[in-house]
Design a protein around this motif. Structure first.
Motif, PDB file in Angstrom:
ATOM      1  N   ALA A   9       0.832  -1.206   0.000  1.00 46.26           N
ATOM      2  CA  ALA A   9       0.000   0.000   0.000  1.00 46.26           C
ATOM      3  C   ALA A   9       0.862   1.250   0.000  1.00 46.26           C
ATOM      4  N   VAL A  10       0.420   2.245  -0.760  1.00 45.97           N
ATOM      5  CA  VAL A  10       1.026   3.580  -0.737  1.00 45.97           C
ATOM      6  C   VAL A  10      -0.099   4.539  -0.364  1.00 45.97           C
ATOM      7  N   ASP A  11      -0.201   4.841   0.911  1.00 48.64           N
ATOM      8  CA  ASP A  11      -1.320   5.648   1.398  1.00 48.64           C
ATOM      9  C   ASP A  11      -1.026   6.077   2.825  1.00 48.64           C
ATOM     10  N   THR A  12      -0.849   7.372   3.044  1.00 48.98           N
ATOM     11  CA  THR A  12      -0.553   7.859   4.389  1.00 48.98           C
ATOM     12  C   THR A  12      -1.697   7.591   5.363  1.00 48.98           C
ATOM     13  N   LYS A  13      -2.897   7.326   4.855  1.00 47.19           N
ATOM     14  CA  LYS A  13      -4.050   7.073   5.714  1.00 47.19           C
ATOM     15  C   LYS A  13      -4.248   5.587   6.024  1.00 47.19           C
ATOM     16  N   HIS A  14      -3.422   4.736   5.451  1.00 49.32           N
ATOM     17  CA  HIS A  14      -3.559   3.300   5.701  1.00 49.32           C
ATOM     18  C   HIS A  14      -3.254   3.017   7.172  1.00 49.32           C
ATOM     19  N   PRO A  15      -4.141   2.304   7.893  1.00 54.04           N
ATOM     20  CA  PRO A  15      -3.961   2.128   9.337  1.00 54.04           C
ATOM     21  C   PRO A  15      -2.732   1.314   9.723  1.00 54.04           C
ATOM     22  N   ILE A  16      -2.233   0.467   8.846  1.00 56.19           N
ATOM     23  CA  ILE A  16      -1.071  -0.364   9.153  1.00 56.19           C
ATOM     24  C   ILE A  16       0.174   0.099   8.398  1.00 56.19           C
ATOM     25  N   LEU A  17       0.020   0.417   7.118  1.00 50.85           N
ATOM     26  CA  LEU A  17       1.174   0.703   6.258  1.00 50.85           C
ATOM     27  C   LEU A  17       1.316   2.177   5.888  1.00 50.85           C
ATOM     28  N   GLY A  18       0.587   3.052   6.571  1.00 46.12           N
ATOM     29  CA  GLY A  18       0.691   4.471   6.265  1.00 46.12           C
ATOM     30  C   GLY A  18       2.099   5.018   6.407  1.00 46.12           C
ATOM     31  N   PHE A  19       2.872   4.439   7.332  1.00 47.11           N
ATOM     32  CA  PHE A  19       4.246   4.897   7.568  1.00 47.11           C
ATOM     33  C   PHE A  19       5.145   4.738   6.351  1.00 47.11           C
ATOM     34  N   PHE A  20       4.798   3.820   5.433  1.00 44.73           N
ATOM     35  CA  PHE A  20       5.736   3.462   4.369  1.00 44.73           C
ATOM     36  C   PHE A  20       5.920   4.593   3.352  1.00 44.73           C
ATOM     37  N   VAL A  21       4.976   5.519   3.285  1.00 47.32           N
ATOM     38  CA  VAL A  21       5.149   6.668   2.397  1.00 47.32           C
ATOM     39  C   VAL A  21       6.397   7.449   2.789  1.00 47.32           C
ATOM     40  N   ARG A  22       6.637   7.583   4.097  1.00 51.64           N
ATOM     41  CA  ARG A  22       7.840   8.273   4.540  1.00 51.64           C
ATOM     42  C   ARG A  22       9.104   7.513   4.142  1.00 51.64           C
ATOM     43  N   TRP A  23       9.043   6.198   4.136  1.00 50.71           N
ATOM     44  CA  TRP A  23      10.182   5.412   3.666  1.00 50.71           C
ATOM     45  C   TRP A  23      10.482   5.742   2.202  1.00 50.71           C
ATOM     46  N   LEU A  24       9.435   5.807   1.402  1.00 49.78           N
ATOM     47  CA  LEU A  24       9.615   6.102  -0.019  1.00 49.78           C
ATOM     48  C   LEU A  24      10.213   7.490  -0.219  1.00 49.78           C
ATOM     49  N   GLN A  25       9.753   8.443   0.557  1.00 51.00           N
ATOM     50  CA  GLN A  25      10.310   9.794   0.468  1.00 51.00           C
ATOM     51  C   GLN A  25      11.788   9.797   0.825  1.00 51.00           C
ATOM     52  N   GLU A  26      12.150   9.009   1.826  1.00 51.37           N
ATOM     53  CA  GLU A  26      13.559   8.949   2.236  1.00 51.37           C
ATOM     54  C   GLU A  26      14.408   8.261   1.173  1.00 51.37           C
ATOM     55  N   PHE A  27      13.872   7.215   0.555  1.00 52.86           N
ATOM     56  CA  PHE A  27      14.592   6.561  -0.550  1.00 52.86           C
ATOM     57  C   PHE A  27      14.841   7.555  -1.684  1.00 52.86           C
ATOM     58  N   ALA A  28      13.874   8.423  -1.925  1.00 50.57           N
ATOM     59  CA  ALA A  28      14.007   9.386  -3.021  1.00 50.57           C
ATOM     60  C   ALA A  28      15.131  10.390  -2.773  1.00 50.57           C
ATOM     61  N   THR A  29      15.489  10.606  -1.510  1.00 47.76           N
ATOM     62  CA  THR A  29      16.594  11.521  -1.218  1.00 47.76           C
ATOM     63  C   THR A  29      17.951  10.862  -1.421  1.00 47.76           C
ATOM     64  N   LYS A  30      17.975   9.534  -1.525  1.00 46.94           N
ATOM     65  CA  LYS A  30      19.245   8.825  -1.612  1.00 46.94           C
ATOM     66  C   LYS A  30      19.402   8.017  -2.904  1.00 46.94           C
ATOM     67  N   CYS A  31      18.363   7.999  -3.732  1.00 47.94           N
ATOM     68  CA  CYS A  31      18.419   7.296  -5.012  1.00 47.94           C
ATOM     69  C   CYS A  31      18.171   8.280  -6.150  1.00 47.94           C
ATOM     70  N   GLU A  32      18.666   7.924  -7.318  1.00 43.13           N
ATOM     71  CA  GLU A  32      18.457   8.773  -8.485  1.00 43.13           C
ATOM     72  C   GLU A  32      16.965   8.878  -8.811  1.00 43.13           C
ATOM     73  N   HIS A  33      16.264   7.759  -8.716  1.00 42.76           N
ATOM     74  CA  HIS A  33      14.821   7.743  -8.935  1.00 42.76           C
ATOM     75  C   HIS A  33      14.244   6.510  -8.258  1.00 42.76           C
ATOM     76  N   VAL A  34      12.996   6.636  -7.799  1.00 43.71           N
ATOM     77  CA  VAL A  34      12.302   5.522  -7.171  1.00 43.71           C
ATOM     78  C   VAL A  34      10.989   5.280  -7.908  1.00 43.71           C
ATOM     79  N   THR A  35      10.831   4.078  -8.444  1.00 51.89           N
ATOM     80  CA  THR A  35       9.571   3.657  -9.055  1.00 51.89           C
ATOM     81  C   THR A  35       8.871   2.747  -8.057  1.00 51.89           C
ATOM     82  N   VAL A  36       7.624   3.046  -7.745  1.00 59.36           N
ATOM     83  CA  VAL A  36       6.885   2.293  -6.735  1.00 59.36           C
ATOM     84  C   VAL A  36       5.706   1.589  -7.391  1.00 59.36           C
ATOM     85  N   VAL A  37       5.602   0.290  -7.154  1.00 62.07           N
ATOM     86  CA  VAL A  37       4.434  -0.483  -7.564  1.00 62.07           C
ATOM     87  C   VAL A  37       3.721  -0.908  -6.290  1.00 62.07           C
ATOM     88  N   GLY A  38       2.547  -0.304  -6.050  1.00 58.73           N
ATOM     89  CA  GLY A  38       1.765  -0.626  -4.863  1.00 58.73           C
ATOM     90  C   GLY A  38       0.541  -1.441  -5.230  1.00 58.73           C
TER      91      GLY A  38
END
Length: 344
Positions: A9-38
């Motif tokens: 899931a990619v959704d800040t409102k998801h009750p269990i996996l909402g935190f993972f959006v922040r992970w993706l944002q952090e990956f984007a600061t350290k990678c050239e590009h991030v492609t996400v398949v949710g």
């Protein structure tokens, strides 16, 4: 490095996996590009100022697409974006490793798995030959012995989870899925031994039918006269969780699971914790850890400490998270580990 991330899931409102959006944002600061398949992407999946460095694609679960349609879309996306990623990180779900392996092997894309769970099902065992490394937050997170296992700590957003406001010393709390492995009965027994001035909030949701049956049993139990309305069973939106945690005086935890993210979030908020989980023994200081048999006594001992002592314990707990389980630190470790084998 350009990275493909596969997640549920990619959704800040998801009750269990909402935190993972922040992970993706952090990956984007350290990678050239991030492609996400949710598997599902919600309206809370907006990635803010980093949108140009993140491409998000959904498999359509939020639209009710059947599983086979999701799988077909998954294969199509892997092919369409094949030139837009150098490596693959699958988050928590080994089945996507198995489904993507034939194409990733043909395209010579290295695959990595994040797995922090107790279950050692067939899909995890079958996925292992196709991954270069398996990342876990703790030794308890990878239930299958393999040389590919790499323990990297958890990723807690310590900027979001921090002490905010004055805690209520009589408010106890636990957070997590409503399921048997959380051993909520142990927490309730310890709570019921406390004076009537204490209150206890159980924050979580039920996912499976077994979970929902347990929730019904819990609701019936806490409605009994001896609880006196002092126990609340509720769900808390992800954006409200940091403030609710920081206002409680003690976090209770007894789960038979891997290293529980909720414990670390409470620690990051400077909240004293008492846990009898094996996975937290090497994380918590001795004053915060207990055997299941001594859990009630450890809770009492913590509550008997002065406000200054509890505040000092809270500072110590936050320091542990900042130094060993912060989100920027975790993502930096993951990117370095992937780059090492990617370049080899």
């Amino acid at each position: 490095m350009k990275l493909l991330v596969v997640t549920q899931a990619v959704d800040t409102k998801h009750p269990i996996l909402g935190f993972f959006v922040r992970w993706l944002q952090e990956f984007a600061t350290k990678c050239e590009h991030v492609t996400v398949v949710g598997q599902q992407v919600g309206e809370g999946g907006v990635l803010g100022s980093l949108q140009e460095r993140i491409t998000v694609r959904s498999l359509g679960k939020e639209r009710g697409l059947p599983r086979m349609a999701q799988v077909l879309r998954f294969w199509r996306l892997l092919l369409v974006h094949r030139n837009e990623y150098d490596a693959v990180l699958v988050h928590m779900t080994p089945i996507w490793v198995l489904l993507g392996a034939p194409m990733w092997v043909a395209l010579r894309k290295p695959v990595y798995l994040w797995y922090e769970a107790r279950g050692a099902g067939w899909n995890l065992r079958l996925a292992l030959p196709f991954v270069s490394k398996v990342f876990s937050a703790s030794p308890y997170g990878m239930p299958v012995a393999t040389r590919k296992s790499v323990v990297v700590g958890h990723g807690i957003d310590t900027a979001q989870f921090h002490q905010a406001g004055e805690p209520n010393p009589h408010q106890l709390m636990t957070v997590g899925r409503i399921t048997a492995a959380k051993r909520l009965d142990v927490l309730l027994e310890a709570f019921m031994a406390l004076p009537a001035t204490y209150r206890f909030t159980i924050a979580g949701i039920a996912i499976t039918e077994a979970d929902r049956e347990l929730q019904r049993q819990l609701e019936q139990r806490i409605a009994q006269p001896q609880f006196g309305g002092r126990v609340t069973l509720t769900s808390i939106p992800p954006h409200d969780l940091p403030s609710r945690l920081s206002m409680c005086g003690l976090f209770l935890h007894a789960a038979q699971t891997s290293l529980d993210k909720a414990v670390l979030e409470a620690m990051a908020c400077g909240v004293p914790v008492v846990s009898c989980s094996a996975a937290t023994k090497d994380v918590l200081p001795p004053a915060c850890w207990s055997t299941p048999e001594g859990f009630m006594a450890t809770v009492r001992s913590m509550l008997m400490r002065s406000a200054a002592e509890r505040a000092e314990i809270g500072k110590q707990l936050r320091k542990i998270v900042v130094e060993k389980h912060s989100l920027p630190g975790l993502v930096e470790k993951l990117v370095k580990e992937m780059a090492l084998s990617f370049r080899a």
